[in-house]
Design an enzyme around this catalytic site. Structure first.
Site, PDB file in Angstrom:
ATOM      1  CG  ASN A   9     -28.539 -29.482  -2.197  1.00 17.45           C
ATOM      2  OD1 ASN A   9     -27.681 -29.504  -3.921  1.00 17.45           O
ATOM      3  ND2 ASN A   9     -29.258 -29.728  -1.804  1.00 17.45           N
ATOM      4  CG  HIS A  96     -28.286 -32.999   1.094  1.00 12.67           C
ATOM      5  ND1 HIS A  96     -28.763 -33.834   1.454  1.00 12.67           N
ATOM      6  CD2 HIS A  96     -28.781 -31.484   1.083  1.00 12.67           C
ATOM      7  CE1 HIS A  96     -29.970 -33.417   0.518  1.00 12.67           C
ATOM      8  NE2 HIS A  96     -30.280 -31.722   0.873  1.00 12.67           N
ATOM      9  CD  GLU A  98     -30.176 -35.885  -1.690  1.00 10.14           C
ATOM     10  OE1 GLU A  98     -29.415 -35.203  -2.073  1.00 10.14           O
ATOM     11  OE2 GLU A  98     -31.192 -35.750  -1.198  1.00 10.14           O
ATOM     12  CD  GLU A 165     -33.083 -29.520   2.861  1.00  6.13           C
ATOM     13  OE1 GLU A 165     -32.693 -29.119   2.435  1.00  6.13           O
ATOM     14  OE2 GLU A 165     -31.782 -30.804   2.674  1.00  6.13           O
ATOM     15  CB  SER A 204     -41.220 -31.806  -0.714  1.00  2.68           C
ATOM     16  OG  SER A 204     -40.966 -32.835  -0.871  1.00  2.68           O
TER      17      SER A 204
HETATM   18  P1  13P Z   1     -36.524 -31.530  -2.707  1.00  2.00           P
HETATM   19  O1  13P Z   1     -37.118 -29.845  -1.936  1.00  2.00           O
HETATM   20  O2  13P Z   1     -36.147 -32.426  -3.614  1.00  2.00           O
HETATM   21  O3  13P Z   1     -37.518 -32.302  -1.554  1.00  2.00           O
HETATM   22  O4  13P Z   1     -35.070 -31.843  -1.895  1.00  2.00           O
HETATM   23  C1  13P Z   1     -35.017 -30.767  -0.614  1.00  2.00           C
HETATM   24  C2  13P Z   1     -33.682 -30.620  -0.537  1.00  2.00           C
HETATM   25  O5  13P Z   1     -32.778 -31.629  -0.144  1.00  2.00           O
HETATM   26  C3  13P Z   1     -32.641 -29.543  -0.730  1.00  2.00           C
HETATM   27  O6  13P Z   1     -31.450 -29.948  -0.181  1.00  2.00           O
END
Ligand code: 13P
Length: 241
Positions: A9, A96, A98, A165, A204
């Site tokens: 992503n 997601h 975010e 996540e 991560s």
């Molecule tokens: P990171 O791998 O940067 O922690 O992000 C995870 C993520 O939000 C994938 O959608």
């Protein structure tokens, strides 16, 4: 048999030129990747068309990071299913954290987007996960079960990927322990009517923890943010041992 799905992503990273540079450094590594692994790049909308042309003939698959529930309309700033499929997009991330946190995405809009994606033949990657506060308050399970109940109303579980996540593990370097991710993913599977839905872990994921994550029996793949931006690192992830 559950499918293994390894997805990057890219979030709001990479111009078209940077994306092509990534591709040149990445595709050759796929020669070593076992056949049965599905490898996806979920990239910004502006990069989809160009990457699609340049990925043609490779085993890489293209994903978007959002899709609107209407086919067309007065929805400034949004992108519809037909706009994505025209570019050869096959997957789309929906819900997601975010989007939920910064752009007012709710379980209701997530549900509408999931159904729209499927209507157009896209496979949605539904993201669920708890905040640090919810984890500390022992609310992880109820929160995730609640998300699934609302998000999956009338969604076809034969064309679906789920990504667990934990929000506190995203972009923090603070990975959820592999065994704990495995436990929560097992719990997610129990809520589903189709036990073959691939369920990924995200948060991560790095070259140095991928082998342990993928060794877990419930974990069918990963959704990778930061570590998917660099060709050699993401290659090590998709070629996990
Ligand atoms: P990171 O791998 O940067 O922690 O992000 C995870 C993520 O939000 C994938 O959608």
């Amino acid at each position: 048999m559950r499918k293994i799905v390894l997805a990057g992503n890219w979030k709001m990273y990479k111009t078209q030129a940077e994306a092509l540079e990534f591709l040149q450094g990445f595709v050759n590594h796929l020669d070593e990747t076992p056949e049965e692994r599905e490898i996806i790049l979920c990239v910004p909308f502006t990069t989809l068309g160009n990457l699609s042309k340049n990925m043609h003939g490779s085993r890489l698959r293209l994903g978007a990071q959002n899709v609107h529930w209407e086919d067309a309309g007065a929805y400034t700033g949004e992108i519809s299913g037909p706009m994505l499929t025209e570019l050869g997009v096959r997957y789309v991330i929906v819900g997601h954290s975010e989007r939920r946190q910064f752009f007012g995405e709710t379980d209701e809009t997530v549900n509408r987007r999931l159904k729209a994606a499927q209507k157009h033949g896209l496979t949605p990657i539904l993201c669920v996960g708890e905040t640090k506060q919810q984890r500390d308050g022992w609310e992880t399970e109820t929160h995730i079960i609640g998300q699934l109940e609302k998000d999956l109303v009338d969604v076809d579980q034969n064309n679906l990927i789920i990504a667990y996540e934990p929000i506190w593990a995203i972009g923090t370097g603070d990975t959820c322990e592999a065994k704990e991710a495995n436990r929560v993913i097992g719990l997610i599977r129990q809520q589903l009517s189709n036990a073959d839905v691939p369920i990924q872990y995200g948060g991560s994921v790095k070259p140095d923890n991928i082998d342990e994550i993928m060794a877990q029996p419930e974990i069918d793949g990963v959704l990778v943010g930061g570590a998917s931006l660099e060709p050699a690192g993401f290659a090590r992830i998709v070629n996990y041992k």
